[in-house]
Design a protein around this motif. Structure first.
Motif, PDB file in Angstrom:
ATOM      1  N   SER A 174       0.070  85.655 -54.844  1.00 22.14           N
ATOM      2  CA  SER A 174      -0.444  86.622 -53.896  1.00 22.14           C
ATOM      3  C   SER A 174      -0.669  85.939 -52.573  1.00 22.14           C
ATOM      4  CB  SER A 174      -1.772  87.205 -54.401  1.00 22.14           C
ATOM      5  OG  SER A 174      -1.538  87.964 -55.548  1.00 22.14           O
ATOM      6  N   GLY A 175      -0.080  86.469 -51.561  1.00 21.17           N
ATOM      7  CA  GLY A 175      -0.224  85.891 -50.240  1.00 21.17           C
ATOM      8  C   GLY A 175      -1.392  86.482 -49.510  1.00 21.17           C
ATOM      9  N   GLY A 176      -1.395  86.311 -48.215  1.00 20.65           N
ATOM     10  CA  GLY A 176      -2.530  86.749 -47.445  1.00 20.65           C
ATOM     11  C   GLY A 176      -2.432  88.171 -46.954  1.00 20.65           C
ATOM     12  N   TYR A 177      -1.470  88.939 -47.394  1.00 17.78           N
ATOM     13  CA  TYR A 177      -1.307  90.298 -46.898  1.00 17.78           C
ATOM     14  C   TYR A 177      -1.938  91.272 -47.877  1.00 17.78           C
ATOM     15  CZ  TYR A 177       0.766  93.959 -44.095  1.00 17.78           C
ATOM     16  OH  TYR A 177       0.957  95.017 -43.266  1.00 17.78           O
ATOM     17  N   GLY A 178      -3.260  91.435 -47.769  1.00 21.01           N
ATOM     18  CA  GLY A 178      -3.927  92.444 -48.573  1.00 21.01           C
ATOM     19  C   GLY A 178      -3.836  92.212 -50.053  1.00 21.01           C
ATOM     20  N   GLY A 179      -3.529  90.999 -50.504  1.00 24.63           N
ATOM     21  CA  GLY A 179      -3.488  90.723 -51.930  1.00 24.63           C
ATOM     22  C   GLY A 179      -2.175  91.094 -52.586  1.00 24.63           C
ATOM     23  N   TYR A 180      -1.176  91.543 -51.833  1.00 22.12           N
ATOM     24  CA  TYR A 180       0.101  91.891 -52.422  1.00 22.12           C
ATOM     25  C   TYR A 180       0.928  90.639 -52.674  1.00 22.12           C
ATOM     26  CZ  TYR A 180      -0.742  96.781 -51.331  1.00 22.12           C
ATOM     27  OH  TYR A 180      -1.254  98.041 -51.269  1.00 22.12           O
ATOM     28  N   GLU A 181       1.823  90.731 -53.649  1.00 24.05           N
ATOM     29  CA  GLU A 181       2.680  89.606 -53.935  1.00 24.05           C
ATOM     30  C   GLU A 181       3.628  89.376 -52.769  1.00 24.05           C
ATOM     31  OE1 GLU A 181       5.243  93.069 -55.116  1.00 24.05           O
ATOM     32  OE2 GLU A 181       3.133  92.599 -55.052  1.00 24.05           O
ATOM     33  N   ASP A 182       3.832  88.116 -52.389  1.00 25.60           N
ATOM     34  CA  ASP A 182       4.803  87.826 -51.339  1.00 25.60           C
ATOM     35  C   ASP A 182       5.789  86.778 -51.808  1.00 25.60           C
ATOM     36  OD1 ASP A 182       3.329  85.557 -51.355  1.00 25.60           O
ATOM     37  OD2 ASP A 182       2.717  85.598 -49.259  1.00 25.60           O
ATOM     38  N   GLU A 183       5.809  86.509 -53.125  1.00 27.58           N
ATOM     39  CA  GLU A 183       6.777  85.554 -53.665  1.00 27.58           C
ATOM     40  C   GLU A 183       6.986  85.838 -55.141  1.00 27.58           C
ATOM     41  OE1 GLU A 183       7.462  80.720 -54.178  1.00 27.58           O
ATOM     42  OE2 GLU A 183       5.840  81.498 -52.922  1.00 27.58           O
TER      43      GLU A 183
END
Length: 441
Positions: A11-20
């Motif tokens: 989970s990246g820094g965009y609202g807790g959404y997966e980014d990888e």
């Protein structure tokens, strides 16, 4: 590892959404093509149109086919993997693709919600040509074009090398399985994208103040089946399950968000299943006799009445937290809720009104008095005496009659010091209401 070969997602820094997402190394691809879907083939076409040397592509295809590509990491704008030569030398290889801008994503999402088929295709992990074409018409290019794939490799090749070519061939196999790999590479993970589509779909579904009046909102199912003779073929009428379905279990090892109670949600889901089963039974009963008429509906209940209904129609014992919340929702203590549940089971909302001593019209009271004047015991004496507006008690019997707003009679009993308790369903006259309470009635 999950069933789709994903090792993990961070989970990246965009609202807790997966980014990888990281996909496990795929087995060798002997005897099969690298792309079975048209979007997978479009990916390879962009690769092959970009390559300056076909020899590098051949070497990369051979390495990918032999299983030389390790786990593949996909994140916005970049795919990465370790690729090994035949001598075991490992190289980190990356392929870059430009992310869509925020404005491009807005246009893509608006286009997708305008056509239900696009959302259905994405949910089925498909990317039909018309979705890509409609996106292109909106100024959004999903698939890479000539020169859009930018290779980087620790072998220090200045252009496409066998290692980055092998990585691209492997990504074509991943795209065959899941087109969301491409959408993540373009900047949006699956969950984030689907949530955005859901928000937009819900917003479109809300009635607009500016919407023209008189626009039909749809056709009731019973009306559609009633007109089956003049409509295109309709699907078969569904079969009624033997009993309501079981709600999903919410008992997980993860604590729910603050303010969310799993027992309460499961209870509400079970109630919804029971009501849906009953509504289907009513609908199928109407379907059995064409033409269909107006199906019966539930009365409009207040929040307090519905809390009692929920408690009265529960399929099993209420968890303590659920019982407490229903009691509070009904405006009663736990003991008061038990009385209300008993009243509901005998007569629904009308039973609750009688329990609460709701006002009764004067003409109903006058008619009730006239009926009581004729209700006498074997000695010719009236068996009840007034105990308040709409109430009459039977001396020495711990029995009471109450009349409802509809003129029906409701029997009540009580212990020596307890409250008056509903004792049965309503009856059309005092004698019938007392029949189950007084041996001589």
């Amino acid at each position: 590892m999950t069933n789709d070969g994903v090792i993990n997602g961070s989970s990246g820094g965009y609202g807790g959404y997966e980014d990888e997402r990281t996909f496990a190394a795929l087995p060798p691809a002997r005897g099969r093509g690298f792309a079975q879907t048209w979007w997978g083939r479009a990916w390879l076409k962009a690769l092959e149109d970009t390559a300056l040397e076909s020899e590098q592509l051949k070497k990369g295809r051979r390495q990918a086919r032999d299983g030389a590509v390790g786990a593949v990491s996909v994140r916005p704008g970049r795919i990465t993997a370790v690729v090994r030569d035949r001598d075991g030398t490992a190289y980190r290889s990356d392929v870059l693709l430009q992310e869509l801008t925020g404005d491009e994503w807005h246009r893509f999402l608006d286009m997708a919600v305008d056509r239900a088929g696009h959302i259905a295709a994405l949910l089925d992990r498909e990317m039909p040509p018309h979705l890509v074409e409609d996106a292109a018409d909106a100024g959004v290019e999903l698939l890479p074009g000539i020169g859009d794939l930018e290779p980087e490799c620790t072998c220090e090749a200045w252009d496409l090398c066998p290692h980055t070519a092998a990585l691209c061939y492997q990504v074509a196999r991943l795209l065959d399985q899941d087109p969301f790999v491409l959408l993540l590479l373009r900047g949006r993970g699956e969950r984030r994208l689907l949530d955005a589509l859901q928000v937009r779909s819900a917003a479109r579904a809300e009635p607009s103040a500016a919407a023209p009046k008189g626009v039909p909102e749809g056709v009731r199912a019973d009306e559609a089946f009633a007109a089956a003779g003049i409509l295109p073929p309709l699907p078969a009428v569904p079969r009624l399950p033997a009993e309501p379905g079981l709600p999903p279990s919410l008992d997980t090892e993860t604590a729910p968000p603050q303010g969310i109670d799993g027992d309460v949600l499961e209870f509400l889901a079970a109630d919804a299943a029971v009501r849906a089963h009953r509504m289907l039974a009513e609908a199928l009963g109407a379907v059995g006799g064409q033409p269909l008429g107006e199906l019966p509906g539930d009365p409009v209940l207040t929040a307090g009445q519905d809390a009692v209904r929920l408690a009265a129609t529960a399929r099993s014992a209420l968890p303590a937290e659920v019982a407490a919340r229903l009691a509070a929702g009904s405006g009663r203590e736990r003991s008061g809720l038990e009385l209300a549940v008993r009243a509901w089971r005998f007569g629904g909302a009308a039973g609750l009104a009688v329990l609460a001593d709701d006002p009764v019209p004067d003409e109903v009271l006058a008619r009730a008095e006239a009926q009581l004047a004729q209700d006498r015991d074997e000695g010719g004496r009236r068996r009840s005496r007034a105990a308040g507006a709409g109430r009459w008690t039977v001396p020495g019997a711990q029995a009471q009659l109450r009349v409802g707003a509809d003129g029906r009679w409701w029997p009540f009993t009580r212990s020596s010091r307890g409250p008056w308790t509903p004792a049965g369903p309503p009856a059309p006259d005092p004698a019938s209401a007392l029949a189950g309470l007084l041996p001589e009635a």
